[in-house]
Scaffold this active site. Structure first.
Site, PDB file in Angstrom:
ATOM      1  N   CYS A   2       0.795  -1.357  -0.045  1.00 15.83           N
ATOM      2  CA  CYS A   2      -0.042   0.020  -0.092  1.00 15.83           C
ATOM      3  C   CYS A   2       0.814   1.462   0.087  1.00 15.83           C
ATOM      4  CB  CYS A   2      -0.870   0.074   1.111  1.00 15.83           C
ATOM      5  SG  CYS A   2      -2.059  -1.135   1.511  1.00 15.83           S
ATOM      6  N   ARG A  27       5.337  -0.408  -5.050  1.00 18.58           N
ATOM      7  CA  ARG A  27       5.043  -1.460  -3.931  1.00 18.58           C
ATOM      8  C   ARG A  27       3.891  -2.064  -4.573  1.00 18.58           C
ATOM      9  NH1 ARG A  27       6.318   1.505   1.039  1.00 18.58           N
ATOM     10  NH2 ARG A  27       4.413   0.861   2.218  1.00 18.58           N
ATOM     11  N   TRP A  74      -3.258  -2.469  -1.616  1.00 17.47           N
ATOM     12  CA  TRP A  74      -2.924  -3.697  -2.044  1.00 17.47           C
ATOM     13  C   TRP A  74      -3.820  -4.723  -1.002  1.00 17.47           C
ATOM     14  CZ3 TRP A  74      -0.519  -8.183   0.096  1.00 17.47           C
ATOM     15  CH2 TRP A  74      -0.018  -8.830  -0.555  1.00 17.47           C
ATOM     16  N   ASN A  98      -2.703   1.844   6.250  1.00 18.68           N
ATOM     17  CA  ASN A  98      -1.796   0.832   5.768  1.00 18.68           C
ATOM     18  C   ASN A  98      -1.707  -0.160   6.963  1.00 18.68           C
ATOM     19  OD1 ASN A  98      -1.356   1.791   3.525  1.00 18.68           O
ATOM     20  ND2 ASN A  98       0.896   2.125   3.469  1.00 18.68           N
ATOM     21  N   GLY A  99      -1.670  -1.467   6.757  1.00 23.35           N
ATOM     22  CA  GLY A  99      -1.360  -2.513   7.995  1.00 23.35           C
ATOM     23  C   GLY A  99      -2.728  -3.433   8.148  1.00 23.35           C
ATOM     24  N   GLU A 482      16.223 -24.982  -0.754  1.00 21.24           N
ATOM     25  CA  GLU A 482      15.965 -23.648  -0.784  1.00 21.24           C
ATOM     26  C   GLU A 482      17.191 -22.855  -1.071  1.00 21.24           C
ATOM     27  OE1 GLU A 482      13.822 -19.775  -1.426  1.00 21.24           O
ATOM     28  OE2 GLU A 482      13.553 -22.076  -1.803  1.00 21.24           O
ATOM     29  N   LYS A 486      18.111 -20.603  -4.477  1.00 22.70           N
ATOM     30  CA  LYS A 486      18.642 -19.069  -4.543  1.00 22.70           C
ATOM     31  C   LYS A 486      19.623 -18.832  -4.977  1.00 22.70           C
ATOM     32  CE  LYS A 486      14.980 -17.580  -2.777  1.00 22.70           C
ATOM     33  NZ  LYS A 486      14.445 -18.610  -3.630  1.00 22.70           N
ATOM     34  N   GLU A 489      19.316 -19.450  -9.104  1.00 20.77           N
ATOM     35  CA  GLU A 489      18.456 -18.335  -9.329  1.00 20.77           C
ATOM     36  C   GLU A 489      19.165 -16.975  -9.799  1.00 20.77           C
ATOM     37  OE1 GLU A 489      13.835 -18.667  -8.020  1.00 20.77           O
ATOM     38  OE2 GLU A 489      15.413 -18.241  -6.466  1.00 20.77           O
ATOM     39  N   HIS A 505      25.388 -41.666  -1.760  1.00 17.55           N
ATOM     40  CA  HIS A 505      24.889 -42.428  -2.634  1.00 17.55           C
ATOM     41  C   HIS A 505      24.803 -41.673  -4.006  1.00 17.55           C
ATOM     42  CE1 HIS A 505      23.267 -45.293   0.202  1.00 17.55           C
ATOM     43  NE2 HIS A 505      22.943 -44.305   0.723  1.00 17.55           N
ATOM     44  N   LYS A 603       8.401 -13.146 -12.042  1.00 12.99           N
ATOM     45  CA  LYS A 603       8.004 -13.130 -10.948  1.00 12.99           C
ATOM     46  C   LYS A 603       6.706 -14.131 -10.626  1.00 12.99           C
ATOM     47  CE  LYS A 603       8.014 -12.106  -6.585  1.00 12.99           C
ATOM     48  NZ  LYS A 603       9.152 -12.784  -5.514  1.00 12.99           N
TER      49      LYS A 603
END
Length: 608
Positions: A2, A27, A74, A98-99, A482, A486, A489, A505, A603
């Protein structure tokens, strides 16, 4: 998430507000609105869509106004629409926010009993109604705002414009960022500095539980509770950022900014339900079905898939129920078997991931109860699921996901506690202990982020590395996956993520002198086995980088140590993943890669 912009002063408010909102578009948002006071009284315009859609409904000749505020939303509560867009109005009170207001349902119920009518699905609308209620009892506006905020639970940055007090704007902060800009006979507030850079370089960062009164003649900052004036001279800072730097709040890349936003992303995700896990299942509409559940099935892609693998460990531990985890792109072609009593959980940051949506649709066709963990209100996954558990990570701009991942783990942790409680698998004392530990995770993330300088030193020695091996056991095996993802990527270095026990193995063939091997080595029931795996790597000349909360146990085996805080074994991934995000970030940056927009990636993957 937001964006807020407020203006009062000698100039024209609307061009400043609209320009400021456009500067906050990075944003992310789904609707926008503006309110101002002029000779015709209080006027409000709002629209779903983009700033251009808002401008299309404004008068072609912008009205003269010296005070106003605007907002880009948002969605968090209520789908994207003009009725849910900010500002929200009650009588002569206009509010942007916002929040998240955690207790808005209780407050809304009380206000309806008072006779207030709600016209949106948002949590925000309780705020103008409450201020209006206090004004009707004879309170002055600043006191009405104070009384209102005293009853709010959650995080908020709020801007207030009142028809009865046109000479002032009010800005209030608790948990969500808000800055005040100081100009010449004009003053501003915003959720972020970029909105105001063309107009001033002098700012005050409001602290939590502070309220600022802005007039054309100056500003006053005071504590909310109890009311006490705060000197502002020492709070003024001069900002010399470019617009690009400002959007990133001084960080070189959005990815780094988002890594550092993870304490807030996790806190915001758990805040609404951590003390009301029974209410969470009620809100999801699965409270009764939960008693009959026999199996859980998680489906996701990429980083969300790794969150699902972490979730499997936590759900099986707390709920004592079998959990399957599948990659969405494979699931839909498996002719899957879904037995009665299955809760089908999809995880998707955008809510638009094509493979995940296809899996969810197939599961629903087969009669499964479909729940999605998603970061975008009103997305396809959220609309089509039977139940939605929202993460509150805010907009994530960097293509390589960071804060969305930890927010997804937070949502899965919440769901695990809630289901374990409902099915009687957790003792009340254990439930409270787990909740207390989960509440502390944002603080532990902040502590872990202090390892950044040490990680950067290690990264400098790894820029020319040809490949990495990431190893973990138990709940940290998905974190090894992960970490490898990263690094692949954003640095384009080939990496393998593997269960440490499976190294011999096959992957052990990759080990030779100097090959970096990243071990997840927390002090848990598998530490002895991980230490043995380290010995195997060390014997072959590999360079061991250990992420651990037990440095004494690991020091003689590791070449490099990154020490993280200790926590409950089920929540260790929150702290062990952060060094891997930072390591990938620094290596990629030192290689000159485009960290935020790595090649060939998008994205949101909306095609198969």
């Amino acid at each position: 998430m937001c964006g807020i912009v407020g203006y009062i002063g000698k100039g024209q408010a609307l061009p400043v507000i609209i320009d400021g909102l456009k500067r906050l578009e990075y944003r992310g948002y789904d609707s926008a609105g503006i309110a101002f006071k002029n000779g015709n009284g209080l006027e409000v315009y709002k629209s779903a869509g983009k700033i251009r859609d808002l401008k299309a409904i404004l008068p072609q000749q912008l009205p003269n106004a010296s005070v106003g505020l605007g907002h880009t939303r948002w969605a968090t509560h209520g789908a994207p629409s003009s009725r849910n867009a900010h500002p929200h109005v009650s009588g002569g009170i206009v509010v942007v926010h916002n929040g998240i207001i955690e207790n808005y349902r209780e407050l809304k119920s009380n206000l309806i009993e008072e006779g207030f009518t709600f016209t949106s699905d948002t949590d925000t609308e309780v705020i103008p109604h409450m201020i209006s209620s206090y004004l009707s009892r004879g309170l002055k506006l600043p006191d009405a705002i104070r009384e209102t905020t005293a009853r709010l639970r959650g995080s908020y940055a709020v801007g207030v414009l009142c028809d009865q007090y046109p000479e002032a704007l009010y800005a209030v902060r608790s948990g969500s960022p808000l800055v005040v800009g100081l100009g010449e006979e004009e003053f501003f507030f915003s959720s972020d500095i970029p909105a105001l850079l063309p107009y001033t370089r002098r700012f005050i960062y409001l602290s939590d539980n502070e309220i600022c009164k802005l007039t054309a003649g100056g500003i006053e900052v005071s504590a909310l509770h109890p009311a006490k004036t705060i000197p502002i001279q020492d709070k003024i800072v001069e900002i010399n950022w470019t617009s690009s730097m400002a959007e990133k709040e001084g960080y070189e890349y959005f990815m780094l900014k988002e890594i550092y936003e993870q304490p807030k992303a996790v806190a915001d995700t758990i805040r609404e339900w951590i003390d009301n896990t029974d209410g969470l299942l009620e809100q999801l509409g699965i409270s009764e079905q939960a008693k009959k559940l026999r199996r859980l099935h998680i489906v996701a892609c990429g980083t969300s898939y790794h969150a699902g693998l972490v979730g499997r460990y936590v759900l099986e531990k707390f709920v004592r129920m079998p959990v399957n985890v599948d990659v969405a792109s494979e699931y839909r072609y498996m002719d899957p078997i879904l037995t009665k009593g299955t809760l089908f959980i999809t995880i998707t940051q955008s809510g638009e991931t094509a493979d995940t949506l296809a899996a969810q649709r197939e599961a629903k066709e087969k009669g499964a109860l479909a729940c999605t963990i998603c970061n975008v209100v009103g997305s396809s996954a959220a609309r089509e699921a039977d139940a939605v558990l929202y993460t509150r990570a805010g907009v994530e701009i960097g293509v390589a996901s960071t804060k969305a991942f930890t927010a997804q783990m937070a949502a899965l942790s919440l769901l695990s506690i809630a289901l374990g409680q409902k099915k009687g698998k957790l003792h009340p004392v254990e439930i409270q202990t787990l909740k207390d530990i989960l509440k502390d995770i944002p603080h532990l993330i902040e502590k872990t982020l202090k390892t950044d300088a040490r990680i950067k030193e290690i990264a400098e020695t790894l820029v020319n590395t040809k490949g990495f091996l990431y190893l973990g056991r138990g709940i940290n095996y998905p974190i090894a996956l992960e970490g490898a993802l990263k690094m692949k990527e954003i640095s384009y270095i080939p990496c393998e993520g593997y269960p440490a026990g499976e190294m011999k193995h096959g992957p052990i063939a990759l080990i030779e002198k100097g090959v970096p091997v990243v071990f997840l080595a927390p002090l848990d029931n598998l530490i002895e086995k991980v230490l043995s795996n380290m010995e195997e790597v060390k014997a072959r000349g590999g360079r061991i980088i250990a992420i651990t909360d037990a440095p004494a146990a690991v020091r003689d085996k590791a070449d490099e140590l990154i020490v993280v805080p200790s926590t409950h074994p089920a929540f260790l991934p929150f702290v062990t993943v952060l060094p891997l995000q930072l390591l990938a970030y620094h290596v990629a940056g030192m290689k000159g890669c485009d960290v935020d927009q790595p090649r060939n990636l998008a994205k949101s993957v909306t095609v198969e």
